[in-house]
Design a protein around this motif. Structure first.
Motif, PDB file in Angstrom:
ATOM      1  N   ALA A 114       0.845  -1.197   0.000  1.00  0.00           N
ATOM      2  CA  ALA A 114       0.000   0.000   0.000  1.00  0.00           C
ATOM      3  C   ALA A 114       0.879   1.244   0.000  1.00  0.00           C
ATOM      4  O   ALA A 114       0.983   1.971   0.984  1.00  0.00           O
ATOM      5  N   VAL A 115       1.539   1.462  -1.136  1.00  0.00           N
ATOM      6  CA  VAL A 115       2.439   2.604  -1.317  1.00  0.00           C
ATOM      7  C   VAL A 115       2.040   3.300  -2.613  1.00  0.00           C
ATOM      8  O   VAL A 115       2.135   2.711  -3.693  1.00  0.00           O
ATOM      9  N   GLY A 160       3.876   1.275  -5.793  1.00  0.00           N
ATOM     10  CA  GLY A 160       5.295   0.953  -5.860  1.00  0.00           C
ATOM     11  C   GLY A 160       5.857   0.633  -4.502  1.00  0.00           C
ATOM     12  O   GLY A 160       5.120   0.316  -3.563  1.00  0.00           O
ATOM     13  N   GLU A 161       7.132   0.758  -4.401  1.00  0.00           N
ATOM     14  CA  GLU A 161       7.861   0.539  -3.153  1.00  0.00           C
ATOM     15  C   GLU A 161       8.551   1.838  -2.783  1.00  0.00           C
ATOM     16  O   GLU A 161       8.758   2.713  -3.613  1.00  0.00           O
ATOM     17  N   VAL A 162       8.929   1.957  -1.529  1.00  0.00           N
ATOM     18  CA  VAL A 162       9.653   3.131  -1.055  1.00  0.00           C
ATOM     19  C   VAL A 162      11.113   2.996  -1.463  1.00  0.00           C
ATOM     20  O   VAL A 162      11.746   1.981  -1.177  1.00  0.00           O
ATOM     21  N   GLU A 163      11.623   4.013  -2.146  1.00  0.00           N
ATOM     22  CA  GLU A 163      13.028   4.054  -2.545  1.00  0.00           C
ATOM     23  C   GLU A 163      13.811   4.846  -1.500  1.00  0.00           C
ATOM     24  O   GLU A 163      13.235   5.612  -0.725  1.00  0.00           O
ATOM     25  N   GLN A 164      15.117   4.685  -1.504  1.00  0.00           N
ATOM     26  CA  GLN A 164      15.979   5.262  -0.475  1.00  0.00           C
ATOM     27  C   GLN A 164      15.826   6.775  -0.301  1.00  0.00           C
ATOM     28  O   GLN A 164      15.773   7.262   0.812  1.00  0.00           O
ATOM     29  N   VAL A 189       4.526   8.426  -1.354  1.00  0.00           N
ATOM     30  CA  VAL A 189       5.952   8.667  -1.554  1.00  0.00           C
ATOM     31  C   VAL A 189       6.162   9.590  -2.752  1.00  0.00           C
ATOM     32  O   VAL A 189       5.431   9.524  -3.738  1.00  0.00           O
ATOM     33  N   VAL A 190       7.162  10.455  -2.612  1.00  0.00           N
ATOM     34  CA  VAL A 190       7.520  11.401  -3.661  1.00  0.00           C
ATOM     35  C   VAL A 190       9.028  11.389  -3.808  1.00  0.00           C
ATOM     36  O   VAL A 190       9.754  11.447  -2.816  1.00  0.00           O
ATOM     37  N   ASP A 191       9.497  11.345  -5.057  1.00  0.00           N
ATOM     38  CA  ASP A 191      10.944  11.375  -5.310  1.00  0.00           C
ATOM     39  C   ASP A 191      11.456  12.802  -5.125  1.00  0.00           C
ATOM     40  O   ASP A 191      10.696  13.766  -5.210  1.00  0.00           O
ATOM     41  N   PRO A 192      12.756  12.957  -4.839  1.00  0.00           N
ATOM     42  CA  PRO A 192      13.319  14.285  -4.572  1.00  0.00           C
ATOM     43  C   PRO A 192      13.160  15.272  -5.727  1.00  0.00           C
ATOM     44  O   PRO A 192      13.003  16.467  -5.498  1.00  0.00           O
ATOM     45  N   VAL A 193      13.183  14.813  -6.961  1.00  0.00           N
ATOM     46  CA  VAL A 193      13.054  15.702  -8.114  1.00  0.00           C
ATOM     47  C   VAL A 193      11.649  16.296  -8.187  1.00  0.00           C
ATOM     48  O   VAL A 193      11.472  17.485  -8.447  1.00  0.00           O
TER      49      VAL A 193
END
Length: 110
Positions: A28-29, A49-53, A66-70
């Protein structure tokens, strides 16, 4: 992985993500990212998806947004909701950074 409370997932959206993830046998992401393009300049993209570092993570009712840094600069402070209307149902981003959007609600400009 940081926890940013300024990016939120409503309870309605969390329930919908949990339901979809359960049906697909996935975590549940919900990943929110921003792509160039769309009718207003940028478009939102949603995916399980999955949580990335390096992801920024916000939790609601056991579901992760979750949101990527970009993408973070363009969506910081936003709220992701799930709405059901006469015309259909969809995830909707309430983005305080958007100067304008389009009628479909999936693209925006800053």
């Amino acid at each position: 992985m940081a926890d940013v409370t300024s990016i939120t997932l409503t309870s309605s959206a969390a329930r919908r993500v949990a339901s979809i993830a359960d049906k697909q046998g996935k975590s549940a992401v919900l990943r929110l990212s921003v792509d160039g393009g769309g009718c207003a300049g940028f478009s939102y993209r949603f995916a399980l998806g999955e949580v990335e570092q390096d992801d920024v993570v916000s939790m609601t009712d056991g579901v992760s947004l979750v949101v990527d840094p970009v993408s973070l600069d363009l969506v910081a402070g936003c709220e992701v909701d799930f709405v059901e209307e006469l015309g259909g149902s969809a995830f909707r981003v309430n983005n305080p950074n958007a100067a304008s959007g389009c009628g479909c609600g999936s693209s925006f400009s800053v």
